[in-house]
Design an enzyme around this catalytic site. Sequence first.
Site, PDB file in Angstrom:
ATOM      1  N   SER A 121      29.196  25.697  34.882  1.00  0.00           N
ATOM      2  CA  SER A 121      27.998  24.875  34.689  1.00  0.00           C
ATOM      3  C   SER A 121      28.274  23.429  34.307  1.00  0.00           C
ATOM      4  O   SER A 121      27.336  22.622  34.282  1.00  0.00           O
ATOM      5  CB  SER A 121      27.078  25.519  33.646  1.00  0.00           C
ATOM      6  OG  SER A 121      26.368  26.594  34.221  1.00  0.00           O
TER       7      SER A 121
ATOM      8  N   THR B 105      28.115  22.467  28.508  1.00  0.00           N
ATOM      9  CA  THR B 105      28.962  23.654  28.444  1.00  0.00           C
ATOM     10  C   THR B 105      29.075  24.295  29.827  1.00  0.00           C
ATOM     11  O   THR B 105      28.322  23.980  30.745  1.00  0.00           O
ATOM     12  CB  THR B 105      28.379  24.695  27.479  1.00  0.00           C
ATOM     13  OG1 THR B 105      27.045  25.014  27.900  1.00  0.00           O
ATOM     14  CG2 THR B 105      28.366  24.181  26.054  1.00  0.00           C
TER      15      THR B 105
END
Length: 268
Positions: free
Chosen positions: A73, A213
């Site tokens: 991600s 993150t």
Amino acid sequence: MRTNPVGRKSYRLIMAALLLFPALGFGWEENAKIAGLFHNANVDGTFILYDMTGNAYIGYNQTRTETRHIPASTFKIANTLIGLSSGVVKSVDEPLPYKGPAKPFIPEWGHDMGLRRAIAISNVPIYQELARRIGLERMRAGLVKLHYGNAETGKVVDRFWLDGPLKISALEQVKFLSALVQDRLPLPKQVQKSVRGILFLEEGADWKLYGKTGWQNAPDNGVGWLVGWLEKKGYIYVFALNIDIKKPSDAKERVKLAKASLKLQGLI
């Protein structure tokens, strides 16, 4: 007539990279205290911090810093940049339709939403829809333009940053983000500004933390990321961390270790 030994196309790519990252050498200082944080947490990983003012790198595990992994991600940063600059979305607040499973991995994902909200909750299906709108051809061109890792998309436009073949190192993440922070990416400045704005995480009395993150192969074992930068008293420090997630509880160590490493340097 002399010819360039690396070939004209390769030469142009090399020169473009040098223009994009002109001040980023790689003088490395291994930090024993940061190493201690990783050892105490019993996780394998790396952390790199780039002081843009002093043009200095400090961190833990240089070899891994230069090793490429699937970005997961954290790729949402580049995906947003390419989506905005290609015009498939007009702004970070334009809603995209949810086309994921009826019962998503995270229930909050299951709604139409703009990229500002989608990146905050790391909404995979929304960003897969963005990637499908961009398409493979424009995505490949965008990755090359941004010098993003190995710039490989394979043939599946909405999975290549989750399963591969796209990979990037922590050092390359830092170079990419350093260019974004300085408006040095070869994209419109307003696009870069918009993306920087949606990456804000938290702030203290004299600092602001930005980042994203990632967790390749979530919720199972894989590589976890936190990449971003910290602004403090007019100075900017760009960082990247990745770790091996061997059990679900390791995931929390991404933010914990990154913030502890920044604290060791007196930044938060």
